[in-house]
Design an enzyme around this catalytic site. Structure first.
Site, PDB file in Angstrom:
ATOM      1  CB  SER A 151     -24.241   4.344  62.010  1.00 43.30           C
ATOM      2  OG  SER A 151     -24.232   5.615  62.633  1.00 43.30           O
TER       3      SER A 151
ATOM      4  CE1 TYR B  81     -23.069   1.434  66.726  1.00 44.48           C
ATOM      5  CE2 TYR B  81     -22.672   3.715  66.061  1.00 44.48           C
ATOM      6  CZ  TYR B  81     -23.497   2.602  66.109  1.00 44.48           C
ATOM      7  OH  TYR B  81     -24.744   2.654  65.526  1.00 44.48           O
TER       8      TYR B  81
HETATM    9  P1  NAP Z   1     -32.707  -0.251  70.047  1.00 42.60           P
HETATM   10  O1  NAP Z   1     -33.944   0.526  69.870  1.00 42.60           O
HETATM   11  O2  NAP Z   1     -31.968  -0.115  71.325  1.00 42.60           O
HETATM   12  O3  NAP Z   1     -33.084  -1.790  69.794  1.00 42.60           O
HETATM   13  C1  NAP Z   1     -32.147  -2.755  69.930  1.00 42.60           C
HETATM   14  C2  NAP Z   1     -32.779  -4.114  69.609  1.00 42.60           C
HETATM   15  O4  NAP Z   1     -31.727  -5.029  69.483  1.00 42.60           O
HETATM   16  C3  NAP Z   1     -33.689  -4.652  70.677  1.00 42.60           C
HETATM   17  O5  NAP Z   1     -34.734  -5.368  70.058  1.00 42.60           O
HETATM   18  C4  NAP Z   1     -32.788  -5.606  71.471  1.00 42.60           C
HETATM   19  O6  NAP Z   1     -33.583  -6.589  72.117  1.00 42.60           O
HETATM   20  C5  NAP Z   1     -31.925  -6.146  70.342  1.00 42.60           C
HETATM   21  N1  NAP Z   1     -30.564  -6.582  70.675  1.00 42.60           N
HETATM   22  C6  NAP Z   1     -29.610  -5.923  71.364  1.00 42.60           C
HETATM   23  N2  NAP Z   1     -28.474  -6.628  71.405  1.00 42.60           N
HETATM   24  C7  NAP Z   1     -28.695  -7.763  70.666  1.00 42.60           C
HETATM   25  C8  NAP Z   1     -27.898  -8.890  70.332  1.00 42.60           C
HETATM   26  N3  NAP Z   1     -26.650  -9.014  70.758  1.00 42.60           N
HETATM   27  N4  NAP Z   1     -28.452  -9.858  69.566  1.00 42.60           N
HETATM   28  C9  NAP Z   1     -29.725  -9.759  69.151  1.00 42.60           C
HETATM   29  N5  NAP Z   1     -30.531  -8.720  69.437  1.00 42.60           N
HETATM   30  C10 NAP Z   1     -30.014  -7.747  70.206  1.00 42.60           C
HETATM   31  O7  NAP Z   1     -31.632   0.049  68.896  1.00 42.60           O
HETATM   32  P2  NAP Z   1     -31.771   0.863  67.503  1.00 42.60           P
HETATM   33  O8  NAP Z   1     -31.443   2.282  67.745  1.00 42.60           O
HETATM   34  O9  NAP Z   1     -33.043   0.511  66.828  1.00 42.60           O
HETATM   35  O10 NAP Z   1     -30.535   0.266  66.709  1.00 42.60           O
HETATM   36  C11 NAP Z   1     -30.699  -0.672  65.660  1.00 42.60           C
HETATM   37  C12 NAP Z   1     -29.556  -0.516  64.666  1.00 42.60           C
HETATM   38  O11 NAP Z   1     -29.546   0.810  64.145  1.00 42.60           O
HETATM   39  C13 NAP Z   1     -28.149  -0.763  65.230  1.00 42.60           C
HETATM   40  O12 NAP Z   1     -27.383  -1.432  64.256  1.00 42.60           O
HETATM   41  C14 NAP Z   1     -27.601   0.641  65.405  1.00 42.60           C
HETATM   42  O13 NAP Z   1     -26.187   0.663  65.341  1.00 42.60           O
HETATM   43  C15 NAP Z   1     -28.237   1.313  64.207  1.00 42.60           C
HETATM   44  N6  NAP Z   1     -28.259   2.774  64.291  1.00 42.60           N
HETATM   45  C16 NAP Z   1     -29.016   3.386  65.253  1.00 42.60           C
HETATM   46  C17 NAP Z   1     -29.038   4.784  65.301  1.00 42.60           C
HETATM   47  C18 NAP Z   1     -29.857   5.532  66.326  1.00 42.60           C
HETATM   48  O14 NAP Z   1     -29.665   6.766  66.427  1.00 42.60           O
HETATM   49  N7  NAP Z   1     -30.748   4.904  67.060  1.00 42.60           N
HETATM   50  C19 NAP Z   1     -28.287   5.517  64.391  1.00 42.60           C
HETATM   51  C20 NAP Z   1     -27.523   4.858  63.438  1.00 42.60           C
HETATM   52  C21 NAP Z   1     -27.550   3.471  63.390  1.00 42.60           C
HETATM   53  P3  NAP Z   1     -33.055  -7.491  73.367  1.00 42.60           P
HETATM   54  O15 NAP Z   1     -32.683  -6.523  74.460  1.00 42.60           O
HETATM   55  O16 NAP Z   1     -34.195  -8.404  73.706  1.00 42.60           O
HETATM   56  O17 NAP Z   1     -31.873  -8.245  72.822  1.00 42.60           O
END
Ligand code: NAP
Length: 253
Positions: free
Chosen positions: A145, A158
């Site tokens: 991130s 985080y």
């Molecule tokens: P998201 O849309 O909330 O999706 C999260 C996904 O992870 C869902 O499929 C969820 O499904 C699964 N999940 C959650 N906890 C889990 C666990 N313990 N084991 C396995 N699966 C799990 O999240 P996102 O924003 O795409 O984030 C994905 C990655 O991008 C993360 O590493 C986050 O730190 C990074 N990131 C995001 C942003 C942002 O602004 N969105 C920015 C920088 C980095 P279930 O509920 O079925 O488990």
């Protein structure tokens, strides 16, 4: 999207936490480019739904429940992948949590443990299981991130776990060379469920957009495109690197 190239024909890709958000888009992108993709997350119904959506796009897909901090489920994810497809070419480690907005010095030990467990340790343990099956020319991508460079207050610890992934990328790139490349994508802010406590707040969202040279939030597809590049042979001379995909949000030199 259907007109994109087919850089992953014959390849097998595992993406963790891939039933929605950035992980789902990465799985979809790799699949549309010809990969057999293995999607996973904690809940069976989310896995089933993601599998159906990907199948509807003509993608070869396997769905496996895997909470990344559960050793048995990690092992099962790798075993099922190898049983069905015989090998692993790409691992995208995408799972992360941000259980609290507390300051670091006010964070409970259980929160610190959970952040380390899921955001860093589970990624390492999954790769330990996957390593024997990784092919020559394979590729690992960590999803870090932009907060790994400059941890903001509501995402402080985080952010530090995301800093750790930058180091892990360098260390494992050395350890896994020359057969496996290890790289990292550092997304800016993307309106997903994970980030909705920020991006649903008009004031915070405007503040983020103002700090972003390209004047908008990121999309899950922006992150998928960079991940697919690093995972593909187009990046065959790139290892130990992080691509910041944040529209020009301040990050590093
Ligand atoms: P998201 O849309 O909330 O999706 C999260 C996904 O992870 C869902 O499929 C969820 O499904 C699964 N999940 C959650 N906890 C889990 C666990 N313990 N084991 C396995 N699966 C799990 O999240 P996102 O924003 O795409 O984030 C994905 C990655 O991008 C993360 O590493 C986050 O730190 C990074 N990131 C995001 C942003 C942002 O602004 N969105 C920015 C920088 C980095 P279930 O509920 O079925 O488990």
């Amino acid at each position: 999207m259907e007109k994109i190239g087919k850089r992953f024909e014959g390849k097998v890709a595992i993406v963790t936490a891939s039933t929605q958000g950035i992980g789902f888009s990465i799985a979809q992108r790799l699949g549309l480019e010809g990969a057999s993709v293995v999607v996973s997350s904690r809940r069976q119904n989310n896995v089933d739904e993601a599998v159906e959506k990907l199948k509807a796009r003509g993608i070869e897909v396997l769905g496996v429940v895997c909470h990344v901090s559960n050793a048995q489920q990690r092992k099962n994810l790798i075993d099922k992948t190898v049983q069905k497809y015989g090998k692993i070419d790409v691992v995208v480690s995408n799972a992360a949590v941000n259980p609290s907005v507390d300051a670091i010095l006010a964070s409970k030990e259980a929160v610190l443990d959970k952040l380390w467990e899921i955001n860093v340790k589970a990624a390492i343990l999954l790769l330990q299981d996957a390593a024997p099956h990784l092919q020559k020319g394979s590729s690992v991508i960590f999803i870090s991130s932009v907060t790994g460079y400059q941890p903001p207050s509501a995402l402080a610890m985080y952010g530090v776990t995301k800093t750790a992934l930058l180091g892990l990328t360098k260390a494992l790139a050395a350890e896994m060379a020359p057969d496996t490349r290890v790289n990292c994508v550092a997304p800016g802010f993307v309106p997903t469920r994970f980030a909705d406590f920020l991006t649903n707040n008009d004031e915070i969202r405007k503040g983020i957009e103002e700090k972003t040279l390209l004047n908008r939030l990121g999309t899950t597809e922006d992150m998928a495109a960079a991940t697919a590049f690093l995972a593909s042979d187009d990046a065959s001379y790139i290892t130990g690197e992080t691509i910041v995909v944040a529209g020009g949000t301040p990050s590093r030199l």
